[in-house]
Write a protein that holds these residues in place. Structure first.
Motif, PDB file in Angstrom:
ATOM      1  N   GLY A  35      56.847 -37.678 -35.181  1.00 40.57           N
ATOM      2  CA  GLY A  35      57.031 -37.564 -36.626  1.00 40.57           C
ATOM      3  C   GLY A  35      58.025 -36.491 -36.998  1.00 40.57           C
ATOM      4  N   ARG A  36      58.019 -35.403 -36.239  1.00 36.53           N
ATOM      5  CA  ARG A  36      58.960 -34.314 -36.494  1.00 36.53           C
ATOM      6  C   ARG A  36      60.409 -34.750 -36.300  1.00 36.53           C
ATOM      7  N   GLN A  37      60.632 -35.717 -35.385  1.00 37.71           N
ATOM      8  CA  GLN A  37      61.986 -36.189 -35.146  1.00 37.71           C
ATOM      9  C   GLN A  37      62.609 -36.807 -36.401  1.00 37.71           C
ATOM     10  N   LEU A  38      61.787 -37.473 -37.203  1.00 42.30           N
ATOM     11  CA  LEU A  38      62.317 -38.172 -38.374  1.00 42.30           C
ATOM     12  C   LEU A  38      62.132 -37.418 -39.683  1.00 42.30           C
ATOM     13  N   GLY A  39      61.071 -36.633 -39.793  1.00 39.73           N
ATOM     14  CA  GLY A  39      60.796 -36.026 -41.088  1.00 39.73           C
ATOM     15  C   GLY A  39      60.443 -34.560 -41.056  1.00 39.73           C
ATOM     16  N   GLY A  40      60.657 -33.882 -39.945  1.00 39.42           N
ATOM     17  CA  GLY A  40      60.324 -32.476 -39.890  1.00 39.42           C
ATOM     18  C   GLY A  40      58.872 -32.248 -39.505  1.00 39.42           C
ATOM     19  N   ALA A  41      58.494 -30.973 -39.431  1.00 44.04           N
ATOM     20  CA  ALA A  41      57.163 -30.607 -38.960  1.00 44.04           C
ATOM     21  C   ALA A  41      56.059 -31.161 -39.855  1.00 44.04           C
ATOM     22  N   ALA A  42      56.287 -31.204 -41.164  1.00 43.06           N
ATOM     23  CA  ALA A  42      55.253 -31.712 -42.067  1.00 43.06           C
ATOM     24  C   ALA A  42      54.943 -33.176 -41.774  1.00 43.06           C
ATOM     25  N   ALA A  43      55.972 -33.976 -41.539  1.00 37.86           N
ATOM     26  CA  ALA A  43      55.745 -35.385 -41.195  1.00 37.86           C
ATOM     27  C   ALA A  43      55.007 -35.500 -39.872  1.00 37.86           C
ATOM     28  N   GLY A  44      55.338 -34.627 -38.918  1.00 40.45           N
ATOM     29  CA  GLY A  44      54.621 -34.638 -37.653  1.00 40.45           C
ATOM     30  C   GLY A  44      53.151 -34.325 -37.828  1.00 40.45           C
ATOM     31  N   ILE A  45      52.843 -33.353 -38.668  1.00 43.17           N
ATOM     32  CA  ILE A  45      51.440 -33.006 -38.939  1.00 43.17           C
ATOM     33  C   ILE A  45      50.709 -34.195 -39.547  1.00 43.17           C
ATOM     34  N   VAL A  46      51.324 -34.829 -40.527  1.00 47.03           N
ATOM     35  CA  VAL A  46      50.667 -35.959 -41.199  1.00 47.03           C
ATOM     36  C   VAL A  46      50.424 -37.103 -40.220  1.00 47.03           C
ATOM     37  N   LEU A  47      51.416 -37.414 -39.387  1.00 44.12           N
ATOM     38  CA  LEU A  47      51.262 -38.525 -38.451  1.00 44.12           C
ATOM     39  C   LEU A  47      50.154 -38.239 -37.433  1.00 44.12           C
ATOM     40  N   ALA A  48      50.140 -37.039 -36.869  1.00 44.61           N
ATOM     41  CA  ALA A  48      49.136 -36.707 -35.857  1.00 44.61           C
ATOM     42  C   ALA A  48      47.727 -36.695 -36.443  1.00 44.61           C
ATOM     43  N   VAL A  49      47.555 -36.067 -37.598  1.00 45.47           N
ATOM     44  CA  VAL A  49      46.224 -35.978 -38.199  1.00 45.47           C
ATOM     45  C   VAL A  49      45.764 -37.354 -38.680  1.00 45.47           C
ATOM     46  N   HIS A  95      44.649 -52.562 -28.303  1.00 47.79           N
ATOM     47  CA  HIS A  95      45.809 -53.082 -27.596  1.00 47.79           C
ATOM     48  C   HIS A  95      47.113 -52.787 -28.339  1.00 47.79           C
ATOM     49  N   LEU A  96      47.020 -52.399 -29.601  1.00 46.19           N
ATOM     50  CA  LEU A  96      48.212 -52.007 -30.360  1.00 46.19           C
ATOM     51  C   LEU A  96      48.366 -50.489 -30.445  1.00 46.19           C
ATOM     52  N   LEU A  97      47.471 -49.750 -29.824  1.00 45.09           N
ATOM     53  CA  LEU A  97      47.497 -48.294 -29.944  1.00 45.09           C
ATOM     54  C   LEU A  97      48.852 -47.680 -29.599  1.00 45.09           C
ATOM     55  N   PRO A  98      49.580 -48.143 -28.574  1.00 45.53           N
ATOM     56  CA  PRO A  98      50.870 -47.511 -28.258  1.00 45.53           C
ATOM     57  C   PRO A  98      51.890 -47.550 -29.386  1.00 45.53           C
ATOM     58  N   VAL A  99      51.832 -48.561 -30.277  1.00 42.40           N
ATOM     59  CA  VAL A  99      52.833 -48.634 -31.341  1.00 42.40           C
ATOM     60  C   VAL A  99      52.279 -48.234 -32.697  1.00 42.40           C
ATOM     61  N   LEU A 100      51.006 -47.859 -32.776  1.00 43.48           N
ATOM     62  CA  LEU A 100      50.470 -47.437 -34.065  1.00 43.48           C
ATOM     63  C   LEU A 100      51.189 -46.207 -34.622  1.00 43.48           C
ATOM     64  N   PRO A 101      51.584 -45.217 -33.792  1.00 46.37           N
ATOM     65  CA  PRO A 101      52.350 -44.105 -34.369  1.00 46.37           C
ATOM     66  C   PRO A 101      53.622 -44.565 -35.068  1.00 46.37           C
ATOM     67  N   ILE A 102      54.272 -45.586 -34.539  1.00 42.61           N
ATOM     68  CA  ILE A 102      55.482 -46.103 -35.188  1.00 42.61           C
ATOM     69  C   ILE A 102      55.116 -46.814 -36.490  1.00 42.61           C
ATOM     70  N   LEU A 103      54.059 -47.621 -36.452  1.00 36.94           N
ATOM     71  CA  LEU A 103      53.671 -48.375 -37.645  1.00 36.94           C
ATOM     72  C   LEU A 103      53.178 -47.458 -38.757  1.00 36.94           C
ATOM     73  N   TYR A 104      52.617 -46.303 -38.393  1.00 33.61           N
ATOM     74  CA  TYR A 104      52.106 -45.369 -39.394  1.00 33.61           C
ATOM     75  C   TYR A 104      53.169 -44.386 -39.889  1.00 33.61           C
ATOM     76  N   LEU A 105      54.351 -44.425 -39.298  1.00 34.99           N
ATOM     77  CA  LEU A 105      55.397 -43.467 -39.685  1.00 34.99           C
ATOM     78  C   LEU A 105      55.788 -43.553 -41.158  1.00 34.99           C
ATOM     79  N   PRO A 106      55.985 -44.741 -41.744  1.00 31.65           N
ATOM     80  CA  PRO A 106      56.362 -44.773 -43.168  1.00 31.65           C
ATOM     81  C   PRO A 106      55.365 -44.052 -44.058  1.00 31.65           C
ATOM     82  N   ALA A 107      54.065 -44.276 -43.848  1.00 38.28           N
ATOM     83  CA  ALA A 107      53.055 -43.588 -44.654  1.00 38.28           C
ATOM     84  C   ALA A 107      53.109 -42.085 -44.415  1.00 38.28           C
ATOM     85  N   ALA A 108      53.332 -41.682 -43.158  1.00 33.23           N
ATOM     86  CA  ALA A 108      53.397 -40.249 -42.852  1.00 33.23           C
ATOM     87  C   ALA A 108      54.605 -39.599 -43.520  1.00 33.23           C
ATOM     88  N   LEU A 109      55.739 -40.273 -43.513  1.00 35.40           N
ATOM     89  CA  LEU A 109      56.930 -39.710 -44.149  1.00 35.40           C
ATOM     90  C   LEU A 109      56.737 -39.587 -45.663  1.00 35.40           C
TER      91      LEU A 109
END
Length: 624
Positions: free
Chosen positions: A134-148, A432-446
């Motif tokens: 998340g930090r790669q695309l939106g900074g540390a705040a986006a990374g925090i939101v995506l991880a949590v 079975h979709l867990l590996p790509v869920l971080p990508i799918l959740y990125l828009p909401a996190a940003l």
């Protein structure tokens, strides 16, 4: 500077407080997930295979999953005063694994210790990787939101601690994505090495780890060229070769650890059992042409032979479609293209669905306003990225890579993964979709990372929904507000109803409400597991008389058994066997439902009845 552009060292106190509060909430939920869910049969099999590799140095079981996660999770079993599980062959493994439930100490070590290790070794690192992504695309705040967000998702966090291979595979894919993102900015060997390590971890955990290859290939193609074409081409080939070499070395090391005391006779017999359709996988005759080549490879590299045997068996079983799924009251063995899209709608928390929808609308409106503001933001972001790179002096994960190329890389990775899932016959749950869920959740996190109050509201909603569903998260859906009216309505493929993770919840309800004597009618539940969690005499054979008392009938039983009888050999693999099971168990379940007093649904996956008087077998069969 916007909030999302801030490096982690300059985050406001609000974001620091949200990160700390989110981490504590995630830790609390993980504690619930580890202790409040019973051990499932799949987890028991993984632990059996991992324990055999840890203690005896033999990797002849469960070849359909590489050994990394299993070996880590089984380590607590080594502390047992005597071996709880003997060396066994794959042909009798499903019977042997019941020994885990027969020993209370072994079950506790497996469930609590094994899950804790799995969460620490793979679940927590996956959340850290999500933060970095998340930090790669939106900074540390986006990374925090995506991880949590991932850590609070009521359909994700229980899996992070369970002894399945999906979390380890997701961690590997996440690391390969980070390596690919770094390569977009710094196309060097160290970036390729990080991507290769992620690929290796994914391949050593699950065969779908092969889907970590596309992001690495995309990075090799998309990274800016910084020199003459021939020289840069050779550098790219060298980087790709280095990534593949590191990945395969990782796989070899993991399999070498699992085969420390390799017995050629035992190893060759395991390969033969898989090839001849006498293992725990149903491959028919599809592996027989591969038997001799696999045994020839075993003489030179037993580790590669085991990995390839598992891959071919998984591919064959997937092509056959051996796992029947029950969707909306129908049974079928072939995958449905709509399964995973519908599953995402039914098993994504309502707050996260809403945030994703708002993020999409916001993005579309922003595009309509013109490109001036976006160009300014891009130039400002590039200046900030250059400043960050100068400050950290070439850290492992430097400033944000070029956003359009990174967005394309993520889109290609998610697209390929989802295309493979949609075309697969394995319709077996959100994990079975867990590996790509971080990508799918990125828009909401940003979107949520643009304002601290948005993130706080999202975290609070996710945490509240997780608490409301506790501890039956995996068998619920985001339509949990339907309550007792129809808990099976959106239980797609009923996979989560057959994991049996709710037996502890059923025991707690039975003790709290004095539901004794309690009997369970469910053909998928083995006697040792029932006795471990609910006490002796709980399970009943369908032909036996039904004594008075309380009955917990598997909710999936009431849906799946009639669906089996409505199905046909052309729709269901192994239809005659499943039909005989349905014909044997359905009369007992129907008799309890017709004669007993309906008390609604309990523990997520059980329909509770009270039978006032005993029902002889003769009465039951006469009304069939």
């Amino acid at each position: 500077m916007t909030t999302t552009d801030q490096p982690s060292s300059q985050l406001s106190w609000r974001w620091r407080a949200l990160a700390l509060g989110g981490a504590l909430a995630v830790a609390a939920l993980q504690g619930f997930a580890i202790t409040r869910q019973s051990l499932t049969s799949d987890e028991a099999y993984h632990l059996l295979a991992g324990y055999q590799a840890d203690r005896y140095g033999q990797n002849g079981l469960n070849l359909e999953h590489p050994p990394l996660l299993k070996m880590v999770a089984a380590l607590p079993l080594l502390a047992a005063p005597r071996p709880p599980i003997p060396v066994t062959k794959v042909s009798v493994a499903l019977t042997t694994l019941q020994a885990l439930f027969a020993d209370p100490a072994a079950e506790a070590r497996a469930r609590l210790g094994g899950r804790s290790l799995a969460a620490a070794a793979f679940g927590v690192p996956l959340l850290l990787v999500a933060f970095l992504l998340g930090r790669q695309l939106g900074g540390a705040a986006a990374g925090i939101v995506l991880a949590v967000t991932l850590g609070l998702d009521c359909f994700v966090f229980p899996v992070l601690a369970m002894i399945y291979t999906d979390t380890a595979a997701a961690l590997g894919l996440g690391l390969s994505l980070l390596g690919a993102a770094r390569f977009l900015r710094r196309p060097d060997l160290s970036s390729a090495a990080l991507g290769g390590l992620g690929l290796g971890l994914a391949l050593a955990s699950k065969f779908t780890g092969l889907l970590a290859l596309p992001p690495l290939a995309c990075a090799l193609l998309l990274a800016p060229w910084r020199g003459p074409a021939p020289l840069e081409g050779r550098r790219r080939l060298l980087a790709g070769a280095a990534a593949i070499a590191i990945a395969w070395a990782t796989v070899e090391l993991v399999y070498a650890a699992a085969n420390r005391h390799y017995d050629p006779a035992y190893g060759r017999e395991a390969i033969t059992l898989y090839a001849e359709n006498r293992s725990t996988m149903l491959v028919e005759d599809r592996l027989r042409p591969w038997e001799r080549p696999l045994l020839a490879l075993e003489r030179h590299d037993p580790r590669a032979a085991q990995w390839l045997t598992g891959l071919l068996a998984t591919r064959a079983q997937g092509a056959i479609g051996t796992y029947p799924a029950c969707n909306f009251g129908t049974m079928h063995s072939k995958g449905r293209w709509w399964y995973f899209p519908v599953l995402l709608l039914a098993r994504t928390p309502l707050a996260l669905l809403l945030a994703s929808g708002v993020a999409l609308v916001t993005w579309l409106l922003a595009r309509r306003r013109g490109g001036i503001a976006r160009r300014r933001e891009r130039l400002a972001h590039q200046d900030l990225a250059a400043a960050r790179e100068r400050e950290d002096g070439g850290a492992l994960l430097p400033a944000t890579p070029p956003r359009p190329r990174l967005a394309l890389l993520l889109a290609v990775t998610a697209g390929i993964y989802l295309a493979v899932a949609i075309s697969s016959n394995y319709n077996a749950g959100l994990r079975h979709l867990l590996p790509v869920l971080p990508i799918l959740y990125l828009p909401a996190a940003l979107w949520a990372s643009r304002r601290p109050w948005r993130a706080a509201a999202l975290f609070a909603a996710l945490f509240a929904e997780s608490l409301a569903l506790a501890p039956t998260w995996l068998s619920a859906s985001n339509t949990w507000w339907l309550g007792d009216r129809d808990p099976m309505r959106f239980a797609l493929s009923t996979d989560n109803c057959y994991y049996h993770q709710n037996l502890i919840a059923l025991r707690e309800i039975a003790d709290r409400s004095s539901l004794r004597p309690l009997h369970v009618l469910d053909p998928t539940l083995g006697g040792p597991a029932l006795e471990r969690y609910l006490g002796g005499g709980v399970g009943l054979a369908p032909e036996s008389p039904l004594p008075a008392g309380w009955y917990a009938v598997g909710a999936a039983v009431e849906v799946c058994l009639p669906a089996i009888l409505r199905s046909s050999a052309g729709e269901m693999y192994g239809f005659p066997r499943y039909r005989s099971i349905a014909e044997r168990w359905l009369p007992a379940a129907t008799a309890v439902a017709r004669t007993g007093e309906d008390r609604g649904y309990v523990a997520g996956t059980f329909h509770l009845y009270r039978l006032g008087t005993a029902l002889p077998a003769a009465d039951r069969t006469s009304r069939r």
